[in-house]
Enzyme design. Structure first.
Site, PDB file in Angstrom:
ATOM      1  N   ASN A   9       0.675  -1.087   0.159  1.00 14.38           N
ATOM      2  CA  ASN A   9      -0.057  -0.123  -0.007  1.00 14.38           C
ATOM      3  C   ASN A   9       0.802   1.508   0.001  1.00 14.38           C
ATOM      4  O   ASN A   9       1.396   1.715   0.944  1.00 14.38           O
ATOM      5  CB  ASN A   9      -0.838   0.027   1.262  1.00 14.38           C
ATOM      6  N   TRP A  10       0.943   1.852  -1.262  1.00 14.28           N
ATOM      7  CA  TRP A  10       1.853   2.905  -1.210  1.00 14.28           C
ATOM      8  C   TRP A  10       1.370   4.270  -0.478  1.00 14.28           C
ATOM      9  O   TRP A  10       1.981   5.309  -0.207  1.00 14.28           O
ATOM     10  CB  TRP A  10       2.240   3.388  -2.637  1.00 14.28           C
ATOM     11  N   LYS A  11       0.103   4.279  -0.129  1.00 13.92           N
ATOM     12  CA  LYS A  11      -0.516   5.759   0.339  1.00 13.92           C
ATOM     13  C   LYS A  11      -0.357   6.658  -0.717  1.00 13.92           C
ATOM     14  O   LYS A  11      -0.319   6.587  -1.884  1.00 13.92           O
ATOM     15  CB  LYS A  11      -0.056   5.733   1.506  1.00 13.92           C
ATOM     16  N   HIS A  93      -9.157   1.025   5.603  1.00 12.07           N
ATOM     17  CA  HIS A  93      -8.072   1.396   6.109  1.00 12.07           C
ATOM     18  C   HIS A  93      -8.038   2.266   7.405  1.00 12.07           C
ATOM     19  O   HIS A  93      -8.597   3.289   7.262  1.00 12.07           O
ATOM     20  CB  HIS A  93      -6.888   1.848   5.114  1.00 12.07           C
ATOM     21  N   GLU A  95      -6.348   4.682   8.185  1.00 14.03           N
ATOM     22  CA  GLU A  95      -6.153   6.158   7.679  1.00 14.03           C
ATOM     23  C   GLU A  95      -7.386   6.579   7.114  1.00 14.03           C
ATOM     24  O   GLU A  95      -7.311   8.069   7.502  1.00 14.03           O
ATOM     25  CB  GLU A  95      -4.824   6.329   6.720  1.00 14.03           C
ATOM     26  N   GLU A 165      -4.783  -5.282  11.375  1.00 11.27           N
ATOM     27  CA  GLU A 165      -3.674  -4.062  11.349  1.00 11.27           C
ATOM     28  C   GLU A 165      -3.991  -3.314  12.765  1.00 11.27           C
ATOM     29  O   GLU A 165      -4.949  -2.211  12.847  1.00 11.27           O
ATOM     30  CB  GLU A 165      -3.852  -3.066  10.166  1.00 11.27           C
ATOM     31  N   GLY A 171       2.900   2.310  10.973  1.00 14.38           N
ATOM     32  CA  GLY A 171       3.965   3.165  10.508  1.00 14.38           C
ATOM     33  C   GLY A 171       4.738   3.791  11.783  1.00 14.38           C
ATOM     34  O   GLY A 171       5.304   4.710  11.706  1.00 14.38           O
ATOM     35  N   SER A 211       4.159  -2.352  10.105  1.00 14.20           N
ATOM     36  CA  SER A 211       5.455  -2.095  10.371  1.00 14.20           C
ATOM     37  C   SER A 211       6.025  -3.630   9.909  1.00 14.20           C
ATOM     38  O   SER A 211       7.055  -4.015  10.825  1.00 14.20           O
ATOM     39  CB  SER A 211       5.983  -1.722  11.680  1.00 14.20           C
ATOM     40  N   GLY A 232       3.128  -0.979   4.171  1.00 12.25           N
ATOM     41  CA  GLY A 232       3.238   0.311   3.944  1.00 12.25           C
ATOM     42  C   GLY A 232       4.698   0.875   3.611  1.00 12.25           C
ATOM     43  O   GLY A 232       5.082   0.633   2.461  1.00 12.25           O
ATOM     44  N   GLY A 233       5.204   1.271   4.639  1.00 13.44           N
ATOM     45  CA  GLY A 233       6.660   1.626   4.359  1.00 13.44           C
ATOM     46  C   GLY A 233       7.457   0.881   3.687  1.00 13.44           C
ATOM     47  O   GLY A 233       8.169   1.364   2.663  1.00 13.44           O
TER      48      GLY A 233
HETATM   49  P1  PGA Z   1       3.125   0.204   7.547  1.00 11.57           P
HETATM   50  O1  PGA Z   1       1.876   0.477   6.954  1.00 11.57           O
HETATM   51  O2  PGA Z   1       3.961  -1.026   6.913  1.00 11.57           O
HETATM   52  O3  PGA Z   1       4.000   1.300   7.144  1.00 11.57           O
HETATM   53  O4  PGA Z   1       3.229   0.245   9.076  1.00 11.57           O
HETATM   54  C1  PGA Z   1       0.864  -0.548   6.902  1.00 11.57           C
HETATM   55  C2  PGA Z   1      -0.622  -0.218   6.254  1.00 11.57           C
HETATM   56  O5  PGA Z   1      -0.726   1.008   6.700  1.00 11.57           O
HETATM   57  O6  PGA Z   1      -1.161  -0.894   5.585  1.00 11.57           O
END
Ligand code: PGA
Length: 253
Positions: A9-11, A93, A95, A165, A171, A211, A232-233
């Protein structure tokens, strides 16, 4: 039995050229490594190009709206996505929930509408730090599951991958311990079994997010109830993302 599902997930990251280079690397990797499923969720703007040019991986949208057209400024619909060959999306998600105010009601509408439009979904669940500190994680997750699957027929529900999650792990560099995550995934599977049956729940893929990095992927992904990752990251660099894919591939061998 359940193929590992590794998703990025590149956001709201990467300009087009950066994203395109990254996709090139991942697509090349996937050409010769097909023991796992790989899916990338880039910014919507790049979907058409990526879908057309990168055939070895699944490409999906990070979000969509629960109508197919109309006066909804800034939104994008399932039928628009389908018209460029996209039929995967992420829903719920954290966010979207915490920054953009998506309520359980909105999330449910998006789930039902996407499934009606033949989409496949990653639906995110998980508790926040307050809830975790009060040991309420299971209650929170049960409520989320009840909302997601309310009145969903089995044939539609089969198109959902659940992503556990925990919000405090996204993050932040903090991860649930592999044992803890595996235990919660097992409890999620039990809940789903109560709604449908053993057969259904044994096929459901429950992926972990929060993470996930090359250094913890082996331990997480080799757990019985962890069927992949939403990253994500670490999905923003081919080096770290492909290392995780490699680890998953070896587990599947
Ligand atoms: P992260 O993000 O790997 O940067 O913690 C995961 C996500 O939001 O799906």
């Amino acid at each position: 039995m359940r193929n590992l599902f590794i998703s990025g997930n590149w956001k709201m990251n990467k300009n087009f050229n950066e994203g395109n280079n990254l996709m090139n690397d991942i697509n090349q990797y996937a050409e010769t490594n097909d023991t796992i499923d790989i899916a990338i969720f880039p910014p919507n703007l790049y979907l058409k190009y990526f879908q057309k040019n990168y055939k070895n991986i699944t490409v999906g949208s990070q979000n969509l709206y629960f109508k197919n057209s109309g006066a909804f400024t800034g939104e994008i619909s399932p039928s628009m996505l389908k018209s460029i060959g996209i039929n995967w999306t992420i829903i719920g998600h954290s966010e979207r929930r915490t920054i953009f105010g998506e309520t359980p009601d909105i999330i449910k509408k998006k789930i039902d509408f996407s499934l009606k439009n033949d989409f496949k979904l990653i639906v995110c669940i998980g508790e926040n730090i307050d809830q975790r500190e009060k040991s309420m994680e299971l209650d929170v997750i049960k409520m989320q599951i009840k909302n997601i699957y309310y009145k969903l027929e089995r044939k539609d529900a089969q198109n959902i991958i659940l992503a556990y999650e925990p919000l405090w792990a996204i993050g932040t560099g903090k991860t649930a311990s592999p044992e803890d995550a595996d235990k919660i995934h097992g409890q999620i599977r039990e809940e789903i079994k109560k709604i449908y049956d053993e057969e259904f729940s044994s096929h459901l893929r429950i992926i972990y997010g929060g993470s996930v990095k090359p250094h913890n992927a082996q331990q997480l992904l080799s757990k019985k109830n962890i069927d992949g990752a939403l990253i994500g990251g670490a999905s923003l660099k081919s080096d770290s993302f492909l290392k995780i894919c490699d680890i998953a591939g070896k587990i599947m061998e």
